[in-house]
Write an enzyme that holds these catalytic residues in place. Structure first.
Site, PDB file in Angstrom:
ATOM      1  N   SER A 218       0.814  -1.286   0.130  1.00 37.60           N
ATOM      2  CA  SER A 218      -0.080  -0.006   0.175  1.00 37.60           C
ATOM      3  C   SER A 218       0.738   1.117   0.211  1.00 37.60           C
ATOM      4  O   SER A 218       1.842   1.260   0.420  1.00 37.60           O
ATOM      5  CB  SER A 218      -0.879   0.261   1.223  1.00 37.60           C
ATOM      6  OG  SER A 218      -1.635  -1.266   1.365  1.00 37.60           O
TER       7      SER A 218
HETATM    8  N1  SAH Z   1      -0.008  -5.551   4.174  1.00 40.61           N
HETATM    9  C1  SAH Z   1       0.777  -5.833   3.034  1.00 40.61           C
HETATM   10  C2  SAH Z   1      -0.125  -5.635   1.724  1.00 40.61           C
HETATM   11  C3  SAH Z   1      -0.595  -6.857   1.162  1.00 40.61           C
HETATM   12  S1  SAH Z   1      -1.637  -6.923  -0.168  1.00 40.61           S
HETATM   13  C4  SAH Z   1       1.962  -4.777   2.725  1.00 40.61           C
HETATM   14  O1  SAH Z   1       2.120  -4.123   3.546  1.00 40.61           O
HETATM   15  O2  SAH Z   1       2.902  -5.192   1.918  1.00 40.61           O
HETATM   16  C5  SAH Z   1      -2.658  -7.962   0.326  1.00 40.61           C
HETATM   17  C6  SAH Z   1      -2.068  -9.556   0.775  1.00 40.61           C
HETATM   18  O3  SAH Z   1      -3.172 -10.171   1.398  1.00 40.61           O
HETATM   19  C7  SAH Z   1      -1.512 -10.326  -0.495  1.00 40.61           C
HETATM   20  O4  SAH Z   1      -0.169 -10.626  -0.066  1.00 40.61           O
HETATM   21  C8  SAH Z   1      -2.251 -11.398  -0.479  1.00 40.61           C
HETATM   22  O5  SAH Z   1      -1.777 -12.407  -0.801  1.00 40.61           O
HETATM   23  C9  SAH Z   1      -2.967 -11.761   0.855  1.00 40.61           C
HETATM   24  N2  SAH Z   1      -4.158 -12.243   0.991  1.00 40.61           N
HETATM   25  C10 SAH Z   1      -5.247 -12.434   0.118  1.00 40.61           C
HETATM   26  N3  SAH Z   1      -6.204 -13.217   0.555  1.00 40.61           N
HETATM   27  C11 SAH Z   1      -5.676 -13.636   1.899  1.00 40.61           C
HETATM   28  C12 SAH Z   1      -6.063 -14.548   2.721  1.00 40.61           C
HETATM   29  N4  SAH Z   1      -7.560 -15.107   2.664  1.00 40.61           N
HETATM   30  N5  SAH Z   1      -5.563 -14.957   3.773  1.00 40.61           N
HETATM   31  C13 SAH Z   1      -4.354 -14.456   3.983  1.00 40.61           C
HETATM   32  N6  SAH Z   1      -3.622 -13.572   3.060  1.00 40.61           N
HETATM   33  C14 SAH Z   1      -4.389 -13.076   2.162  1.00 40.61           C
END
Ligand code: SAH
Length: 217
Positions: free
Chosen positions: A61
């Site tokens: 983000s």
């Molecule tokens: N907080 C992160 C941004 C993540 S983008 C940062 O600071 O970089 C969203 C993330 O959620 C992705 O890595 C994706 O793989 C994960 N995600 C999506 N669905 C999920 C689920 N059901 N359980 C765990 N992780 C999930």
């Protein structure tokens, strides 16, 4: 002063101008090296206020959203916090600089391994990771005073609302990816859950179902 240092100061000042007033949050953004969490191809943009692509078709983000969500969680150095969607690990590292303990869940094994290496490098020993399905939360460690979801769902996962302690805050983007999503703060008051809409956002989807062992998204 290095180029990165100057960019960083400019970014922190602009966050302050846009309502990030918590010195704990601003201090954490200043201390966590975002350049460590971005893809080398985007290194020159690490201190821009932009979301950047990471592996497995996911994104880290933009700093304003990281700061805004962190501030909305109302953390103290006593808070136990759960994050769903570790991704690059950047948001988790920010949380770990403020809260007492951070638990973070990611479904992509490959992303999680990279994030874990970064946590070790930064000696963030109050951070605990799990490879699994974030829809289920982390029941063994519940209740949490704060929960942050960094991927969008059309509704808040029921397990996460259950794992929220009294007075606890859950901050999550709500909506389908095709539409505008709203960042919503849910707050537990006894058996009731209060909701507040905070702002319009755009996140990758919170995927339903089993965790992927790694590889393709
Ligand atoms: N907080 C992160 C941004 C993540 S983008 C940062 O600071 O970089 C969203 C993330 O959620 C992705 O890595 C994706 O793989 C994960 N995600 C999506 N669905 C999920 C689920 N059901 N359980 C765990 N992780 C999930």
């Amino acid at each position: 002063m290095s180029y990165d240092e100057a960019r960083k100061i400019r970014l922190i000042m602009s966050l302050r101008g846009r309502g990030i007033t918590s010195s704990a949050v601003l201090g954490a953004l200043e201390r966590v090296p975002r350049e460590l969490f971005v893809d080398p191809a985007f290194l020159d943009q690490a201190w821009e206020d932009r979301a950047l692509p990471i592996a497995a078709g996911q994104t880290v983000s933009q700093p304003f959203i990281v700061a805004f969500m962190t501030q909305a969680l109302e953390l103290t150095d006593r808070t136990k916090v759960l994050e769903i969607g570790t991704g690059s690990g950047y948001q988790a590292a920010i949380l770990a600089r403020i809260a007492r303990r951070v638990y973070t869940v990611e479904r992509h094994a490959e992303l999680l391994q990279t994030a874990e290496r970064r946590f070790a490098q930064l000696k963030l020993h109050n951070l605990h990771t799990r490879h699994g399905d974030g829809w289920k939360g982390w029941a063994e460690q519940a209740p949490f005073e704060a929960i942050i979801v960094t991927a969008a769902a059309s509704e808040p996962p029921a397990a996460l609302l259950e794992q929220l302690g009294e007075g606890g805050r859950l901050v999550a983007p709500i909506g389908n990816t095709s539409e505008v999503q709203r960042l919503v703060r849910f707050r537990r008051r006894g058996d009731a859950i209060e909701q507040e809409k905070l702002l319009d956002v755009r996140f990758v989807p919170l995927v339903r179902g089993a965790a992927r062992p790694g590889g393709a998204p």
